[in-house]
Enzyme design. Structure first.
Site, PDB file in Angstrom:
ATOM      1  N   ASN A 155      -4.655   1.656  -0.044  1.00 34.50           N
ATOM      2  CA  ASN A 155      -5.048   0.282   0.334  1.00 34.50           C
ATOM      3  C   ASN A 155      -6.168  -0.239  -0.558  1.00 34.50           C
ATOM      4  OD1 ASN A 155      -7.298   1.630   1.427  1.00 34.50           O
ATOM      5  ND2 ASN A 155      -7.507   0.101   3.044  1.00 34.50           N
TER       6      ASN A 155
ATOM      7  N   LYS B  91       0.819  -1.214   0.000  1.00 32.71           N
ATOM      8  CA  LYS B  91       0.000   0.000   0.000  1.00 32.71           C
ATOM      9  C   LYS B  91       0.850   1.261   0.000  1.00 32.71           C
ATOM     10  CE  LYS B  91      -1.429  -0.517   4.847  1.00 32.71           C
ATOM     11  NZ  LYS B  91      -2.648  -0.750   5.648  1.00 32.71           N
TER      12      LYS B  91
ATOM     13  N   GLY C 253      -9.822  -4.678  17.519  1.00 27.53           N
ATOM     14  CA  GLY C 253      -9.597  -4.129  16.190  1.00 27.53           C
ATOM     15  C   GLY C 253     -10.441  -4.697  15.061  1.00 27.53           C
TER      16      GLY C 253
ATOM     17  N   GLY D 277       2.343   3.082  20.351  1.00 27.39           N
ATOM     18  CA  GLY D 277       2.827   2.533  19.084  1.00 27.39           C
ATOM     19  C   GLY D 277       2.953   3.602  18.015  1.00 27.39           C
TER      20      GLY D 277
ATOM     21  N   ASP E  87      -8.191   3.219   5.316  1.00 20.76           N
ATOM     22  CA  ASP E  87      -7.703   2.819   6.649  1.00 20.76           C
ATOM     23  C   ASP E  87      -7.941   3.880   7.721  1.00 20.76           C
ATOM     24  OD1 ASP E  87      -6.653   0.328   5.950  1.00 20.76           O
ATOM     25  OD2 ASP E  87      -4.734   1.179   5.352  1.00 20.76           O
TER      26      ASP E  87
ATOM     27  N   ARG F 227       8.037   2.112  21.991  1.00 23.34           N
ATOM     28  CA  ARG F 227       9.244   1.446  22.513  1.00 23.34           C
ATOM     29  C   ARG F 227      10.491   2.185  22.032  1.00 23.34           C
ATOM     30  NH1 ARG F 227      10.383  -4.586  20.537  1.00 23.34           N
ATOM     31  NH2 ARG F 227      10.136  -3.501  18.547  1.00 23.34           N
ATOM     32  N   THR F 228      10.554   2.456  20.721  1.00 23.88           N
ATOM     33  CA  THR F 228      11.678   3.217  20.167  1.00 23.88           C
ATOM     34  C   THR F 228      11.286   4.693  20.222  1.00 23.88           C
ATOM     35  OG1 THR F 228      12.011   1.333  18.701  1.00 23.88           O
ATOM     36  CG2 THR F 228      13.251   3.335  18.185  1.00 23.88           C
TER      37      THR F 228
HETATM   38  P1  NAP Z   1       4.499  -2.094  12.684  1.00 26.34           P
HETATM   39  O1  NAP Z   1       4.609  -0.995  11.700  1.00 26.34           O
HETATM   40  O2  NAP Z   1       5.436  -3.240  12.617  1.00 26.34           O
HETATM   41  O3  NAP Z   1       4.621  -1.435  14.166  1.00 26.34           O
HETATM   42  C1  NAP Z   1       4.679  -2.246  15.303  1.00 26.34           C
HETATM   43  C2  NAP Z   1       4.547  -1.386  16.544  1.00 26.34           C
HETATM   44  O4  NAP Z   1       4.567  -2.246  17.702  1.00 26.34           O
HETATM   45  C3  NAP Z   1       5.703  -0.408  16.727  1.00 26.34           C
HETATM   46  O5  NAP Z   1       5.232   0.726  17.429  1.00 26.34           O
HETATM   47  C4  NAP Z   1       6.666  -1.235  17.597  1.00 26.34           C
HETATM   48  O6  NAP Z   1       7.576  -0.437  18.348  1.00 26.34           O
HETATM   49  C5  NAP Z   1       5.682  -1.891  18.525  1.00 26.34           C
HETATM   50  N1  NAP Z   1       6.232  -3.125  19.128  1.00 26.34           N
HETATM   51  C6  NAP Z   1       6.497  -4.285  18.492  1.00 26.34           C
HETATM   52  N2  NAP Z   1       6.989  -5.186  19.375  1.00 26.34           N
HETATM   53  C7  NAP Z   1       7.033  -4.560  20.583  1.00 26.34           C
HETATM   54  C8  NAP Z   1       7.434  -4.963  21.882  1.00 26.34           C
HETATM   55  N3  NAP Z   1       7.931  -6.200  22.123  1.00 26.34           N
HETATM   56  N4  NAP Z   1       7.323  -4.067  22.894  1.00 26.34           N
HETATM   57  C9  NAP Z   1       6.845  -2.828  22.677  1.00 26.34           C
HETATM   58  N5  NAP Z   1       6.441  -2.376  21.448  1.00 26.34           N
HETATM   59  C10 NAP Z   1       6.533  -3.236  20.422  1.00 26.34           C
HETATM   60  O7  NAP Z   1       3.036  -2.725  12.666  1.00 26.34           O
HETATM   61  P2  NAP Z   1       1.651  -2.019  12.324  1.00 26.34           P
HETATM   62  O8  NAP Z   1       1.250  -2.339  10.951  1.00 26.34           O
HETATM   63  O9  NAP Z   1       1.724  -0.601  12.764  1.00 26.34           O
HETATM   64  O10 NAP Z   1       0.646  -2.831  13.291  1.00 26.34           O
HETATM   65  C11 NAP Z   1       0.612  -2.570  14.680  1.00 26.34           C
HETATM   66  C12 NAP Z   1      -0.516  -3.380  15.328  1.00 26.34           C
HETATM   67  O11 NAP Z   1      -1.770  -2.967  14.808  1.00 26.34           O
HETATM   68  C13 NAP Z   1      -0.404  -4.887  15.069  1.00 26.34           C
HETATM   69  O12 NAP Z   1      -0.781  -5.567  16.234  1.00 26.34           O
HETATM   70  C14 NAP Z   1      -1.425  -5.144  13.975  1.00 26.34           C
HETATM   71  O13 NAP Z   1      -1.960  -6.437  14.101  1.00 26.34           O
HETATM   72  C15 NAP Z   1      -2.482  -4.093  14.307  1.00 26.34           C
HETATM   73  N6  NAP Z   1      -3.244  -3.659  13.111  1.00 26.34           N
HETATM   74  C16 NAP Z   1      -4.583  -3.884  13.083  1.00 26.34           C
HETATM   75  C17 NAP Z   1      -5.331  -3.504  11.995  1.00 26.34           C
HETATM   76  C18 NAP Z   1      -6.813  -3.752  11.985  1.00 26.34           C
HETATM   77  O14 NAP Z   1      -7.440  -3.682  10.926  1.00 26.34           O
HETATM   78  N7  NAP Z   1      -7.422  -4.022  13.113  1.00 26.34           N
HETATM   79  C19 NAP Z   1      -4.715  -2.871  10.900  1.00 26.34           C
HETATM   80  C20 NAP Z   1      -3.334  -2.628  10.966  1.00 26.34           C
HETATM   81  C21 NAP Z   1      -2.605  -3.032  12.080  1.00 26.34           C
HETATM   82  P3  NAP Z   1       9.019  -0.047  17.706  1.00 26.34           P
HETATM   83  O15 NAP Z   1       8.763   1.139  16.841  1.00 26.34           O
HETATM   84  O16 NAP Z   1       9.829   0.244  18.892  1.00 26.34           O
HETATM   85  O17 NAP Z   1       9.504  -1.240  16.931  1.00 26.34           O
END
Ligand code: NAP
Length: 276
Positions: A68, A47, A240, A127, A102, A152-153
């Site tokens: 998307n 996307k 979600g 996040g 989104d 976290r970061t």
């Molecule tokens: P992403 O870009 O990989 O970001 C992951 C996030 O989680 C970052 O802020 C990361 O922090 C943090 N993280 C990962 N492992 C961690 C840990 N052990 N401790 C603390 N923080 C941690 O992923 P994303 O696409 O944004 O998705 C994030 C979440 O949203 C996922 O759970 C995904 O399933 C959910 N989501 C849901 C939908 C929906 O339709 N419901 C859509 C999109 C995403 P760092 O920056 O420090 O790595």
């Protein structure tokens, strides 16, 4: 979800999933166009890449820097670009129109599933990855009163806060935990996907007794450790699934020009995700 919606609308379409290597995305979109597809959905990383591949983008795709949903459109005899579903014979010229569903899905889920209208509210966002960034920018654009960003970061939260200040100068954005109450906590980290995961915030610095509502973007498992703890603390909660549903429903509306059959799509999603 999409096939259930398509069937309910009485359309002779099929929604299929294809795995495409990011290097091949341009050819895949060209191929779908050549085969007179109605449209496509794209997920990470496609996307982001599609922004530079589609022929034209709507406002949301430009604002959020991600496509998307693609709607293929043909040029009719009057030189107008119309959705492919309006053509009985394949048009000669077809273009790929990129949309983003989104960001609106996030605020719709907060509003409809959690009862939180972001305007004027204080929100703690956990996040700053892809979903966290979109949520933060969308909340700022929807006039949230105060937005607290924790990641976290730390550097990523700082960069995101800076981007928000530049794009939405009126928004009040703070990196770190709030010192008093907030209206909602929104988890956009991947902490909670595993049953043994810890809570996605520092319990020394924030307590769930300081929020009225908690939204977790995670939908599998249906109840994350965060949602379980929030429920025990007396908060309103939502997972979600609604976010996933609303972005898909909006895509179906973009392709068909008709209201999406939301309850049918929700039921199909619940059956597929939870087996209920
Ligand atoms: P992403 O870009 O990989 O970001 C992951 C996030 O989680 C970052 O802020 C990361 O922090 C943090 N993280 C990962 N492992 C961690 C840990 N052990 N401790 C603390 N923080 C941690 O992923 P994303 O696409 O944004 O998705 C994030 C979440 O949203 C996922 O759970 C995904 O399933 C959910 N989501 C849901 C939908 C929906 O339709 N419901 C859509 C999109 C995403 P760092 O920056 O420090 O790595």
């Amino acid at each position: 979800m999409q096939n259930a919606g398509i069937a309910e609308l009485g359309l002779n379409w099929r929604y299929l999933a294809f795995e495409v290597h990011p290097d091949d995305l341009r050819q895949a979109i060209a191929g779908a166009k050549a085969m007179n597809y109605i449209g496509l959905n794209l997920t990470i990383p496609h996307k982001l890449l599609a922004v530079d591949i589609v022929d034209v983008k709507d406002g949301a795709a430009t604002t959020w820097g991600a496509v998307n949903t693609i709607r293929f459109e043909g040029e009719n005899g009057a030189g107008e670009w119309r959705p492919m579903m309006e053509f009985t014979e394949a048009p000669r010229q077809i273009r790929a129109h990129g949309f983003n569903t989104d960001a609106d899905a996030i605020t719709r889920a907060l509003r409809e599933d959690l009862g939180v209208e972001p305007a004027g509210k204080r929100v703690l966002l956990l996040g700053a990855g892809g979903a966290g960034r979109t949520a933060a920018l969308k909340l700022a654009s929807d006039n949230v009163a105060e937005l607290y960003l924790v990641n976290r970061t730390q550097n990523k939260a700082d960069l995101l806060a800076e981007e928000i200040r530049q794009r939405y100068p009126k928004a009040r954005v703070v990196t770190g935990y709030p010192t008093d109450k907030v209206d909602a906590v929104l988890n956009a980290t991947s902490l909670g996907l595993q049953p043994t995961d810890s809570l996605p915030f520092d319990e020394q610095r924030f307590s769930l007794t300081r929020t009225a509502a908690v939204y977790d973007m995670i939908y599998r498992p249906a109840e994350t450790p965060l949602l379980r703890a929030a429920k025990a603390a007396g908060c309103r909660i939502a997972n979600g699934l609604g976010m996933l549903l609303y972005q898909g429903a909006k895509a179906l509306e973009i392709w068909t020009g008709q209201p999406a059959p939301l309850s049918t799509m929700r039921r199909a999603l619940e059956q597929n995700v939870y087996g209920i």
